[in-house]
Design a protein around this motif. Structure first.
Motif: not given
Length: 616
Positions: A29, A33-34, A36-37, A88, A284, A302-303
């Motif tokens: 996760q 999360e990271h 994807s940014k 980040d 994923y 990510p969705e």
């Protein structure tokens, strides 16, 4: 949350067994999360979660040496070694590198930005340990295609014969070696990965003393066992024939087995290969279904798994389409890539002309040599390769291509600064080393239109070896096609002559605008060809200039500016003052290209400043 309480590998070791699987879920996760940014290498890291956790359960990477190959598998390792808060900034200017960097942490043993060198490096570390009478483990974690590179086999051959305690972890995610098949293989792999088997093997070896191979009975039994195993399980023999003890294949997502096997490999105190089978993109669904797409990915939702594209075309895609058009016109045109069909824009070519498309995997030297063979027999081979990866084929460029003046065309992608992948991937050497090879023509398009024209020139109008070098990403404001002559004038001016090539013409023209506002009339000249450079070509444009400034996104030693000045000086036509604006001798870190250009002083402001300083 378990992950937020992991600050060092000691925290991983302190976890209860039932906490490990939730930790792995949290790590996945965290990665999604990271990444994807920021973008980054996602699928390979998702597949290496359990393996990395197991490594940190068994070993102490502050002392034990873990050498990654390829280095983009290291995200989980970084998250478990005190760098979660930096994610980040992953691959951002001044932030966390996407590759192992000893300057970041004592847990990063070696810089690893390319491929296939880990076994060689690890063997060197193991030999240093033995010579210094120290006690630590050395591991080479190789996978994601790195075993397709020839250097890996050189290292394996030497390491297996050395007898040095060394563990090679083969992360086989379908991109390394062909999978073993059959019921016997499955059954034997289960037996070999159970602790009872290891304990029995250890006890049996112990019966014959510290050097069991010196005992005739052990040698006889070992020979019988090896013969049976080769007949029933041929997949393991490659490594054992090289001198390794082979353990596996192991389910790379079974933490218990991984921990047991790694502990046993450490105890064996000899060269060991641990073959681990993992699923790239594990956990994923979008990455599991499309591991190539999520290998190196930009920011995404990510969705939905949809990449947030900036829009617009890029040089790689234009190159690929143009090459496919040339192949449709001439059946001799063929394409070669080194495991980078998508990255170099050749995926459409591969689909349209499968018989004339060759992916040699991570073996650039082989790719160059094979292109030489194709050319020698009358084909028109085009090797599309990242600039920094082409460095591995340098010897073949000289011996197999240039010496025979073979008509091999290089599509040198990612030339110049590339951005987020940083110092190991910037293409800042090809302009230097290609220009020094006799007989090479090096073309530098500054726009899509020039790339289309120059690729056709390279294929159909120029003899001998030719390189067409172009950057990552899209074109700038300059979108003309002025590729008809080796040197062209883009802007007139009497006070300063500014010379450059490739897409840096955009910064040069912007610098000329800045200087104009400061009362300095700046002539901008563009080199379409940086090799060969000849006096007869340069003199009409550059002889006896008052102030000549040369801007390049390459290193300084042997740069175009130095060579141009030397050629002019040999004929008594040196400029009164010369300003070289380039990268000097500094490796630049990761970051957006505009940020890196600014830091290096090769953006418009930096170029204008250097010119003004030279005029005072």
């Amino acid at each position: 949350m378990i992950l937020e309480n992991i600050h060092t590998p000691a925290d991983v070791k302190a976890l209860d067994r039932e906490q490990l699987e939730p930790l792995c879920r949290e790590l996945r996760q965290f990665l999604v999360e990271h990444v994807s940014k920021t973008g980054g290498h996602l699928a390979s890291n998702l597949g290496a979660v359990e393996l990395t956790v197991a490594i940190h359960r068994v070993f102490d990477t502050s002392k034990d040496r873990l050498v990654f190959d390829v280095g983009h598998q290291c995200y989980v390792h970084k998250a478990l070694t005190g760098r979660q808060a930096l994610f980040d900034t992953l691959r951002q200017f001044g932030g966390l590198s996407g590759f192992p960097k000893p300057r970041e942490s004592e847990h990063d043993a070696f810089i690893a930005g390319h491929a296939s060198n880990s076994v060689s490096v690890a063997l060197g570390m193991a030999r240093a340990r033995t010579l210094q009478h120290l006690d630590y483990s050395v591991l080479a974690l190789i996978g994601d295609g790195a075993l397709t590179g020839g250097l890996a086999y050189e290292g394996l051959n030497n390491a297996g014969a050395s007898g040095e305690p060394l563990i090679v972890l083969l992360n086989d995610n379908g991109m390394s070696i062909n999978p073993n098949v059959g019921a016997v293989d499955s059954h034997l792999s289960q037996i070999r990965s159970k602790p009872a088997y290891y304990h029995f093997k250890k006890w049996y070896r112990g019966l014959f003393g510290q050097h069991p191979m010196e005992n005739p009975l052990y040698r006889f039994n070992h020979k019988v066992k090896t013969s049976l195993k080769k007949a029933l399980w041929p997949g393991s023999t490659l490594f054992e024939d090289m001198g390794f003890t082979y353990l596996g294949p192991i389910d790379g997502h079974d933490l218990d087995r991984l921990v047991h096997v790694l502990a046993w490999a450490r105890e064996l105190q000899c060269p060991v290969v641990v073959h681990v089978k993992t699923v790239k993109g594990r956990g994923y669904s979008f990455a599991e279904q499309n591991p190539d797409k999520f290998h190196g990915v930009g920011p995404f939702d990510p969705e939905t798994g949809l990449v947030k594209k900036s829009g617009g075309d890029d040089f790689s895609a234009v190159f690929g389409r143009t090459l496919a058009a040339c192949a449709a016109e001439d059946g001799r045109v063929c394409a070669i890539t080194a495991a980078m069909a998508d990255g170099t824009g050749l995926a459409p070519f591969a689909k349209e002309f499968p018989d004339r498309f060759f992916d040699v995997a991570i073996a650039e030297g082989h790719g160059v040599a094979m292109a030489a063979g194709l050319a020698k027999q009358g084909m028109l081979p085009v090797f599309a390769v990242y600039s920094s990866f082409l460095q591995r084929g340098y010897d073949m460029l000289i011996h197999d291509v240039a010496l025979q003046r073979l008509h091999v065309v290089l599509g040198v992608d990612r030339a110049g600064l590339v951005g987020a992948d940083g110092e190991t991937h910037h293409g800042c050497f090809d302009a230097l080393f290609l220009s020094e090879i006799p007989g090479f023509t090096v073309l530098c398009p500054a726009s899509f239109a020039e790339l289309r024209r120059m690729l056709r020139q390279a294929l159909f109008e120029i003899d001998g070896p030719v390189a067409v070098r172009y950057p990552r990403g899209g074109e700038g404001d300059y979108r003309e096609d002025r590729s008809g002559a080796p040197v062209v004038r883009l802007r007139e001016g009497e006070d300063v002559t500014l010379l450059t090539y490739g897409v840096l013409v955009n910064q040069a023209l912007a610098a000329a605008d800045l200087l104009e506002r400061q009362g300095v009339r700046t002539e901008v000249l563009k080199l379409n060809q940086i090799s060969p450079l000849e006096y007869e070509t340069l003199a009409p444009w550059l002889a006896g200039k008052k102030l000549l400034a040369v801007a390049e996104d390459a290193f300084g030693a042997g740069c175009v500016g130095q060579r141009t000045a030397a050629i002019l000086a040999q004929h008594g036509q040196a400029p009164e003052k010369l300003v070289l604006i380039n990268l000097g001798k500094t490796f630049l870190p990761e970051g957006a290209v505009p940020q890196l250009e600014h830091q290096a002083g090769i953006d418009a402001a930096g170029i204008a400043r250097a010119v003004q300083e030279a005029r005072t």
